[in-house]
Design a protein around this motif. Structure first.
Motif, short mmCIF file in Angstrom:
data_model
loop_
_atom_site.label_atom_id
_atom_site.label_comp_id
_atom_site.label_asym_id
_atom_site.label_seq_id
_atom_site.Cartn_x
_atom_site.Cartn_y
_atom_site.Cartn_z
N VAL A 80 0.82 -1.24 0.20
CA VAL A 80 0.18 -0.12 0.58
C VAL A 80 0.39 0.84 0.01
O VAL A 80 1.45 1.68 1.15
CB VAL A 80 -0.58 0.38 1.26
N ARG A 81 0.90 1.78 -0.78
CA ARG A 81 1.60 3.42 -1.25
C ARG A 81 1.01 4.80 -0.54
O ARG A 81 -0.95 4.77 -0.51
CB ARG A 81 1.84 3.34 -2.36
N ILE A 82 1.32 5.46 0.27
CA ILE A 82 0.39 6.33 1.19
C ILE A 82 1.42 7.84 0.96
O ILE A 82 3.16 7.90 0.83
CB ILE A 82 -0.01 6.16 2.62
N GLN A 83 0.82 8.05 0.40
CA GLN A 83 1.18 9.87 -0.12
C GLN A 83 0.53 11.00 0.55
O GLN A 83 -0.47 10.49 0.65
CB GLN A 83 1.21 9.97 -1.45
N VAL A 84 1.36 11.81 1.46
CA VAL A 84 1.06 12.89 2.07
C VAL A 84 1.74 13.79 2.23
O VAL A 84 3.08 13.96 2.11
CB VAL A 84 0.79 12.38 3.35
N GLU A 85 1.06 15.34 1.95
CA GLU A 85 1.95 16.44 1.68
C GLU A 85 2.56 17.10 3.11
O GLU A 85 2.18 16.27 3.99
CB GLU A 85 1.59 17.58 1.39
N ASP A 86 4.51 17.15 3.33
CA ASP A 86 4.34 16.91 4.89
C ASP A 86 3.40 18.22 5.54
O ASP A 86 3.44 18.38 7.15
CB ASP A 86 5.79 17.79 5.34
N SER A 87 2.96 19.26 4.64
CA SER A 87 2.08 20.05 6.39
C SER A 87 1.04 19.24 6.98
O SER A 87 0.35 20.13 7.56
CB SER A 87 1.47 21.72 5.29
N ASP A 88 0.44 17.91 6.28
CA ASP A 88 -0.65 17.93 6.21
C ASP A 88 -0.34 16.25 6.99
O ASP A 88 -0.70 16.23 8.38
CB ASP A 88 -1.52 17.28 5.29
N ALA A 89 0.69 15.93 6.87
CA ALA A 89 1.80 14.36 7.91
C ALA A 89 1.50 15.29 9.32
O ALA A 89 1.28 13.99 10.04
CB ALA A 89 2.98 14.68 7.40
N LEU A 90 1.82 16.34 9.48
CA LEU A 90 1.76 16.61 11.32
C LEU A 90 0.15 16.12 12.07
O LEU A 90 -0.54 15.61 12.75
CB LEU A 90 2.49 17.00 11.75
#
Length: 152
Positions: A80-90
């Protein structure tokens, strides 16, 4: 492709996670899958982490090295590949938003088994990982902020 600030963060946090896994087999979730997390910065990959879970009897592997994750696979696991922008990761890690809500609003992209990704979130909750992440962020604000503010 990872920035130096994210490499520094990985060098600090990954051994901490490893030690916690060694100390408590209860933290080994009954989930099977290779989860590839790509944190992006302005839509460009900033860092990639691999979380290999193979059930309650095999120690999880969490690394930022693809070769290490792939070498640890025993048997067949879904990816499973999960991608998130760093500003949303926290926000995602600390529970400010649920994985499904982040997915539905486009803040998280998932390629692969969406139900397996949801099981990962449930396992993270049961393990108390969210509380550990919040404590880590509070104790290491400078390092975390440095990673977020770094340029690629």
């Amino acid at each position: 492709m990872s920035s130096n600030a994210y490499d520094e963060l990985a060098q600090y946090i990954l051994p901490v996670i490893e030690a916690q896994m060694d100390d408590s087999k209860e933290m080994w979730p009954d989930v099977k899958g290779l989860f590839i997390f790509t944190v992006t910065k302005q839509k460009k990959p900033a860092t990639v982490w691999y979380c290999l879970l193979q059930g309650k009897d095999i120690k999880p592997v969490i690394t930022n090295q693809e070769e290490v994750a792939k070498a640890a696979v025993k048997g067949k696991v879904k990816t499973v590949r999960i991608q998130v922008e760093d500003s949303d990761a926290l926000n995602l890690v600390t529970g400010g938003v649920t994985g499904i809500k982040a997915f539905m609003t486009g803040k998280v992209k998932v390629k692969g088994d969406l139900l397996l990704a949801q099981r990962l979130e449930e396992a993270v909750e049961k393990m108390g990982a969210r509380e550990l992440a919040i404590a880590f962020i509070k104790e290491n604000k400078d390092m975390v902020n440095k990673a977020i503010k770094s340029k690629l």
